[in-house]
Scaffold this motif. Structure first.
Motif, mmCIF file in Angstrom:
data_model
loop_
_atom_site.group_PDB
_atom_site.id
_atom_site.type_symbol
_atom_site.label_atom_id
_atom_site.label_comp_id
_atom_site.label_asym_id
_atom_site.label_seq_id
_atom_site.Cartn_x
_atom_site.Cartn_y
_atom_site.Cartn_z
ATOM 1 N N TRP A 165 -50.658 -36.286 1.867
ATOM 2 C CA TRP A 165 -52.184 -36.211 2.065
ATOM 3 C C TRP A 165 -52.934 -37.526 1.755
ATOM 4 C CZ3 TRP A 165 -54.380 -31.691 3.695
ATOM 5 C CH2 TRP A 165 -53.597 -30.869 3.580
ATOM 6 N N TRP A 166 -54.009 -37.938 2.389
ATOM 7 C CA TRP A 166 -54.642 -39.256 2.263
ATOM 8 C C TRP A 166 -56.257 -38.874 2.246
ATOM 9 C CZ3 TRP A 166 -57.233 -41.711 6.689
ATOM 10 C CH2 TRP A 166 -57.489 -43.081 6.418
ATOM 11 N N ARG A 167 -56.705 -39.347 1.277
ATOM 12 C CA ARG A 167 -58.166 -39.234 1.085
ATOM 13 C C ARG A 167 -59.051 -40.127 1.870
ATOM 14 N NH1 ARG A 167 -61.372 -34.826 -0.535
ATOM 15 N NH2 ARG A 167 -63.372 -35.355 -1.513
ATOM 16 N N HIS A 168 -60.110 -39.501 2.884
ATOM 17 C CA HIS A 168 -60.775 -40.453 3.622
ATOM 18 C C HIS A 168 -62.237 -39.803 3.550
ATOM 19 C CE1 HIS A 168 -62.651 -42.066 7.375
ATOM 20 N NE2 HIS A 168 -61.944 -43.262 7.065
ATOM 21 N N GLY A 169 -63.001 -40.734 2.655
ATOM 22 C CA GLY A 169 -64.366 -39.970 2.548
ATOM 23 C C GLY A 169 -64.297 -38.908 1.566
ATOM 24 N N ASP A 170 -64.909 -37.884 2.270
ATOM 25 C CA ASP A 170 -64.983 -36.427 1.538
ATOM 26 C C ASP A 170 -63.731 -35.746 2.237
ATOM 27 O OD1 ASP A 170 -66.214 -35.891 3.936
ATOM 28 O OD2 ASP A 170 -67.727 -35.194 3.195
ATOM 29 N N THR A 171 -62.881 -36.309 3.026
ATOM 30 C CA THR A 171 -61.786 -35.415 3.656
ATOM 31 C C THR A 171 -60.241 -35.789 3.484
ATOM 32 O OG1 THR A 171 -63.322 -35.464 5.739
ATOM 33 C CG2 THR A 171 -60.890 -35.327 6.065
ATOM 34 N N ASP A 172 -59.766 -34.499 3.073
ATOM 35 C CA ASP A 172 -58.664 -34.753 2.778
ATOM 36 C C ASP A 172 -57.485 -34.473 3.985
ATOM 37 O OD1 ASP A 172 -58.623 -34.548 0.028
ATOM 38 O OD2 ASP A 172 -58.927 -32.593 -0.064
ATOM 39 N N VAL A 173 -57.186 -35.554 4.313
ATOM 40 C CA VAL A 173 -56.276 -35.712 5.852
ATOM 41 C C VAL A 173 -54.739 -35.472 5.436
ATOM 42 C CG1 VAL A 173 -55.822 -37.341 7.772
ATOM 43 C CG2 VAL A 173 -57.814 -37.450 6.328
ATOM 44 N N HIS A 174 -54.285 -34.507 6.226
ATOM 45 C CA HIS A 174 -53.078 -34.237 6.219
ATOM 46 C C HIS A 174 -52.319 -35.406 7.011
ATOM 47 C CE1 HIS A 174 -49.488 -31.943 7.759
ATOM 48 N NE2 HIS A 174 -49.014 -32.041 6.442
ATOM 49 N N VAL A 175 -51.021 -36.033 6.550
ATOM 50 C CA VAL A 175 -50.503 -37.066 7.219
ATOM 51 C C VAL A 175 -48.993 -36.781 7.197
ATOM 52 C CG1 VAL A 175 -49.939 -39.341 7.459
ATOM 53 C CG2 VAL A 175 -52.361 -38.567 6.712
ATOM 54 N N GLU A 176 -48.433 -36.665 8.183
ATOM 55 C CA GLU A 176 -46.845 -36.595 8.472
ATOM 56 C C GLU A 176 -46.331 -37.955 8.332
ATOM 57 O OE1 GLU A 176 -45.420 -33.418 10.981
ATOM 58 O OE2 GLU A 176 -46.117 -31.931 9.675
ATOM 59 N N ARG A 177 -45.277 -37.964 7.855
ATOM 60 C CA ARG A 177 -44.602 -39.194 8.023
ATOM 61 C C ARG A 177 -42.965 -38.880 8.154
ATOM 62 N NH1 ARG A 177 -47.163 -43.688 6.054
ATOM 63 N NH2 ARG A 177 -48.953 -43.553 5.215
ATOM 64 N N ILE A 210 -37.872 -46.172 14.026
ATOM 65 C CA ILE A 210 -39.531 -46.310 13.969
ATOM 66 C C ILE A 210 -39.939 -45.320 12.994
ATOM 67 C CG2 ILE A 210 -41.688 -46.396 14.994
ATOM 68 C CD1 ILE A 210 -40.345 -46.950 17.681
ATOM 69 N N HIS A 211 -40.658 -45.948 11.903
ATOM 70 C CA HIS A 211 -41.309 -44.931 10.839
ATOM 71 C C HIS A 211 -42.528 -44.529 11.547
ATOM 72 C CE1 HIS A 211 -42.606 -42.837 7.185
ATOM 73 N NE2 HIS A 211 -43.591 -43.681 7.223
ATOM 74 N N VAL A 212 -42.624 -43.200 11.921
ATOM 75 C CA VAL A 212 -44.029 -42.740 12.528
ATOM 76 C C VAL A 212 -44.963 -42.191 11.463
ATOM 77 C CG1 VAL A 212 -45.000 -41.299 14.351
ATOM 78 C CG2 VAL A 212 -42.368 -42.476 14.482
ATOM 79 N N VAL A 213 -46.236 -42.356 11.766
ATOM 80 C CA VAL A 213 -47.153 -41.875 10.922
ATOM 81 C C VAL A 213 -48.154 -41.119 11.703
ATOM 82 C CG1 VAL A 213 -49.053 -42.410 9.152
ATOM 83 C CG2 VAL A 213 -47.071 -43.670 9.185
ATOM 84 N N VAL A 214 -48.187 -39.804 11.214
ATOM 85 C CA VAL A 214 -48.890 -39.022 12.386
ATOM 86 C C VAL A 214 -50.151 -38.034 11.470
ATOM 87 C CG1 VAL A 214 -48.725 -36.998 14.354
ATOM 88 C CG2 VAL A 214 -46.738 -38.508 13.670
ATOM 89 N N PRO A 215 -51.366 -38.468 11.494
ATOM 90 C CA PRO A 215 -52.325 -37.507 10.857
ATOM 91 C C PRO A 215 -52.962 -36.508 11.809
ATOM 92 C CG PRO A 215 -53.338 -39.498 12.179
ATOM 93 C CD PRO A 215 -51.853 -39.591 12.248
ATOM 94 N N ASP A 216 -53.332 -35.412 10.981
ATOM 95 C CA ASP A 216 -54.133 -34.372 11.494
ATOM 96 C C ASP A 216 -55.751 -34.735 11.521
ATOM 97 O OD1 ASP A 216 -52.130 -32.408 12.002
ATOM 98 O OD2 ASP A 216 -52.258 -31.607 10.069
ATOM 99 N N LEU A 217 -56.089 -35.062 12.751
ATOM 100 C CA LEU A 217 -57.461 -35.313 12.841
ATOM 101 C C LEU A 217 -58.489 -34.306 12.524
ATOM 102 C CD1 LEU A 217 -57.179 -37.589 16.181
ATOM 103 C CD2 LEU A 217 -57.553 -38.392 13.783
ATOM 104 N N PRO A 218 -59.677 -34.615 11.795
ATOM 105 C CA PRO A 218 -60.450 -33.389 11.430
ATOM 106 C C PRO A 218 -60.763 -32.369 12.544
ATOM 107 C CG PRO A 218 -61.118 -35.448 10.816
ATOM 108 C CD PRO A 218 -60.104 -35.888 11.606
#
Length: 299
Positions: free
Chosen positions: A25-37, A72-80
């Motif tokens: 999880w990554w905090r962006h403003g007031d959003t809790d962004v789910h991020v898969e690595r 390759i290490h891949v970073v995939v966010p769930d966009l809002p």
């Protein structure tokens, strides 16, 4: 859902062992962004992968897994609005929120990683990636499967479920942007979601996926996308290097549509046509060519 999407790949690409997948999880403003690595976090190469409308991290898992198997290490966010990302007001999500999140995530990954960094955008995520890559200068290269410029009438005709009404889409959504802007409607009501793939079982999977193509989108999000423009026009985009890896048999956003924007880009660029592949490219040999292109671009 990860396994369901993975099963749509050709059998030779589904071999085990699968790479490591970590849910963060990554905090962006007031959003809790789910991020898969996905893959080895200490890998020399890294890629940020952005999904499009109807996508999320689980839907991108097949491509992330294939790239991770190449080191390759891949970073995939769930966009809002999609996946597991939590937003305080889902109806208030707008297209510029996607671009701002992509820019900040890309900057964060650049600060954390000093090796090659590739930004990948699938479908609508291609234009988000273009905007983030050219705004920040944080990526060494950019690979997209599609470049849907919302100002292009050809793009609007292909995007909408009702092509003959595409010319009225922007003014109609401006009218709705008042009291109805936060109203969320099924994605399939407004877009040609059945054209997202050429594999009928894949299409059924996407349109049933409540975290993806079976979900809802605020009318204000669609209006904000149709009214958007990149911060850097293609003629002024001298970096990063751009690879357009476009599905050759895309029934939703044909190659000619993306080329209208791609051909104007001033930066070094390369066109790769994914043979036999639809908009969601799971067919051979196109999906093999996509992974090869990601591997080369993230050198």
């Amino acid at each position: 859902m990860h396994e369901a999407y993975l099963r749509r790949l050709p059998a030779d690409l589904r071999s085990v062992p699968l790479p490591r997948r970590a849910s963060t999880w990554w905090r962006h403003g007031d959003t809790d962004v789910h991020v898969e690595r996905i893959g080895d976090p200490s890998a020399r190469r890294r890629a940020v992968l952005l999904h499009g409308a109807g996508g999320h991290a689980a839907a991108m898992w097949p491509f992330a897994a294939l790239a991770a198997r190449r080191g390759i290490h891949v970073v995939v966010p769930d966009l809002p609005g999609y996946g597991r990302t939590r937003v305080p007001g889902p109806g208030a999500v707008r297209y510029p929120d996607w671009v701002a999140l992509a820019c900040d995530l890309l900057r964060a990954e650049r600060e954390a990683h000093d090796g090659p960094l590739l930004l990948v955008g699938a479908s609508l995520g291609g234009m988000v990636a273009y905007d983030a890559g050219t705004r920040t200068g944080a990526a060494d290269a950019l690979l997209v499967t599609c470049l849907p410029d919302p100002r292009d009438p050809l793009m609007r005709r292909h995007l909408t479920r009702f092509p003959r009404l595409s010319g009225a889409a922007r003014p109609a959504l401006r009218v709705l942007a008042g009291p109805l802007a936060d109203v969320a409607v099924p994605v399939r009501w407004l877009t040609n979601m059945r054209a997202i793939g050429n594999d009928p079982e894949l299409v059924d999977l996407v349109v049933r996926d409540e975290r993806g193509g079976g979900g809802r989108v605020p009318l204000g999000f669609l209006r904000s996308f149709l009214d958007s423009a990149p911060a850097v026009e293609p003629e002024d985009a001298t970096a990063p290097r751009v690879v357009l890896a476009h599905p050759a048999c895309d029934r939703w956003t044909p190659t000619a549509m993306s080329l209208r924007f791609f051909d104007r880009i001033a930066a070094p660029k390369e066109l790769v046509l994914l043979e036999g592949a639809g908009h969601f490219p799971v067919e051979a040999p196109g999906v093999h060519q996509l992974v090869d292109a990601i591997d080369r671009a993230c050198a």
